[in-house]
Design an enzyme around this catalytic site. Structure first.
Site, short mmCIF file in Angstrom:
data_model
loop_
_atom_site.label_atom_id
_atom_site.label_comp_id
_atom_site.label_asym_id
_atom_site.label_seq_id
_atom_site.Cartn_x
_atom_site.Cartn_y
_atom_site.Cartn_z
N GLY A 97 -2.47 -6.73 3.39
CA GLY A 97 -3.96 -6.68 2.80
C GLY A 97 -4.17 -7.97 1.87
CD GLU A 123 3.20 -2.99 8.80
OE1 GLU A 123 2.21 -3.56 9.36
OE2 GLU A 123 3.20 -1.94 8.06
CD GLU A 179 -0.98 0.89 3.18
OE1 GLU A 179 -1.44 1.65 3.84
OE2 GLU A 179 -1.13 -0.41 3.03
N GLY A 196 -3.69 -4.14 10.47
CA GLY A 196 -4.53 -3.04 9.25
C GLY A 196 -6.02 -3.64 9.71
N GLY A 197 -6.46 -4.33 8.46
CA GLY A 197 -8.00 -4.43 8.36
C GLY A 197 -8.40 -5.23 9.40
CD1 TRP A 252 -8.13 1.26 13.25
CD2 TRP A 252 -9.60 2.72 13.55
NE1 TRP A 252 -8.98 0.77 14.00
CE2 TRP A 252 -9.74 1.86 14.46
CE3 TRP A 252 -10.43 4.03 13.10
CZ2 TRP A 252 -10.95 2.06 15.19
CZ3 TRP A 252 -11.51 4.11 14.20
CH2 TRP A 252 -11.69 2.93 15.08
CG HIS A 272 2.16 1.78 6.51
ND1 HIS A 272 2.10 1.28 5.32
CD2 HIS A 272 1.93 0.93 7.52
CE1 HIS A 272 1.20 0.28 5.58
NE2 HIS A 272 1.28 0.08 6.57
P1 13P Z 1 -3.10 -5.69 7.09
O1 13P Z 1 -3.42 -6.26 8.58
O2 13P Z 1 -4.69 -5.07 6.45
O3 13P Z 1 -2.66 -6.75 6.27
O4 13P Z 1 -2.26 -4.41 7.11
C1 13P Z 1 -0.88 -4.37 7.66
C2 13P Z 1 -0.66 -3.12 7.85
O5 13P Z 1 -0.08 -2.46 6.78
C3 13P Z 1 -0.67 -2.47 9.16
O6 13P Z 1 0.19 -1.27 9.04
#
Ligand code: 13P
Length: 249
Positions: free
Chosen positions: A169, A163, A95, A229-230, A11, A93
């Site tokens: 995203g 990933e 990010e 993610g989204g 999330w 991750h």
């Molecule tokens: P999205 O599914 O939004 O592209 O994000 C992937 C993600 O970073 C899951 O950890």
């Protein structure tokens, strides 16, 4: 070796208390797909209430500190996640690597701390767009795994997530062949590090997974599920991915 599919939601920095209602339908979909493992990494603020609301659902965190406790303002430790009812955490991750400068050594320390604290771990790796364009994707992923995998890791507590940063995203995904190539590289790297135990480690794909592309992604060899993610933020978008995993077997 047959590995159960895992569909995990991330999330990120989304989800207020009203969003907890989404977990009811996600839990129902998980019950309807007994062959699939379903997990949701919620923001730290929701771990306790999510775990209490849906005790059968695998609730986890998105990061933990490498220490068990102490003077680390704003951080959260594996024992605290466990105490709140969490069962796993994401580490590494992209990010976190980008926003907080986390290195693979940091990620490794966090994975060790998570395991020590009784959490399962989803450890993320993946190349940037620049690295892919330079033909370095496989080398980057292999190096990240080598540098961040704890000694003695096994599939009982550790899952890898591939990933690609450029796919997160963006609505862009690698081709099935490209995903297959990286997952094969990841598996081979794991085998070099932990031997036959590599066969028990699940490798998820993450990056713009949706109900529309999930079936094609789950059909790729060595893809053992998805980190989403989204499309994990609402049951309406997440449940079709769980259902696709169930059909993929
Ligand atoms: P999205 O599914 O939004 O592209 O994000 C992937 C993600 O970073 C899951 O950890």
């Amino acid at each position: 070796m047959a590995r159960r599919k895992l569909v995990a939601g991330n999330w990120k920095m989304n989800g207020d208390r009203a969003a907890l209602a989404e977990l009811d339908a996600i839990a129902a979909a998980a019950r309807a797909a007994p062959g699939v493992d379903v997990a949701v990494a919620v923001p730290a603020t929701l771990i306790l209430s999510a775990a209490e609301r849906q005790p059968e659902l695998d609730i986890g965190a998105q990061d933990v500190h490498a220490a068990d406790k102490g003077a680390h303002t704003g951080d959260i430790s594996a024992p605290l996640v466990r105490d709140a009812g969490g069962h796993f955490t994401i580490v590494g991750h992209s990010e976190r690597r980008a926003d907080h400068g986390e290195t693979s050594a940091d990620v490794r320390a966090k994975a060790i701390a998570a395991h020590r604290g009784g959490l399962r771990v989803i450890l993320c790796v993946g190349e940037t767009g620049e690295e892919r364009d330079a033909g370095e994707a496989e080398a980057v992923v292999s190096r990240q795994i080598t540098e961040s995998l704890p000694d003695g890791a096994d599939g009982g507590w550790l899952t890898l997530a591939y990933e690609p940063v450029w796919a997160i995203g963006t609505g862009r995904t690698p081709t099935p062949d490209d995903i297959a190539a990286i997952h094969a590289t990841a598996r081979a790297t794991l085998r070099g590090l932990i031997g036959d135990g590599a066969d028990g480690v699940r490798i998820l794909y993450g990056g713009s997974v949706t109900g529309d592309n999930a079936a094609a992604i789950f059909a790729v060899p060595d893809v053992d599920g998805a980190l989403v993610g989204g499309a994990s933020l609402t049951a309406a978008k997440f449940v079709p991915i769980i259902e696709a995993a169930a059909r993929a077997g």
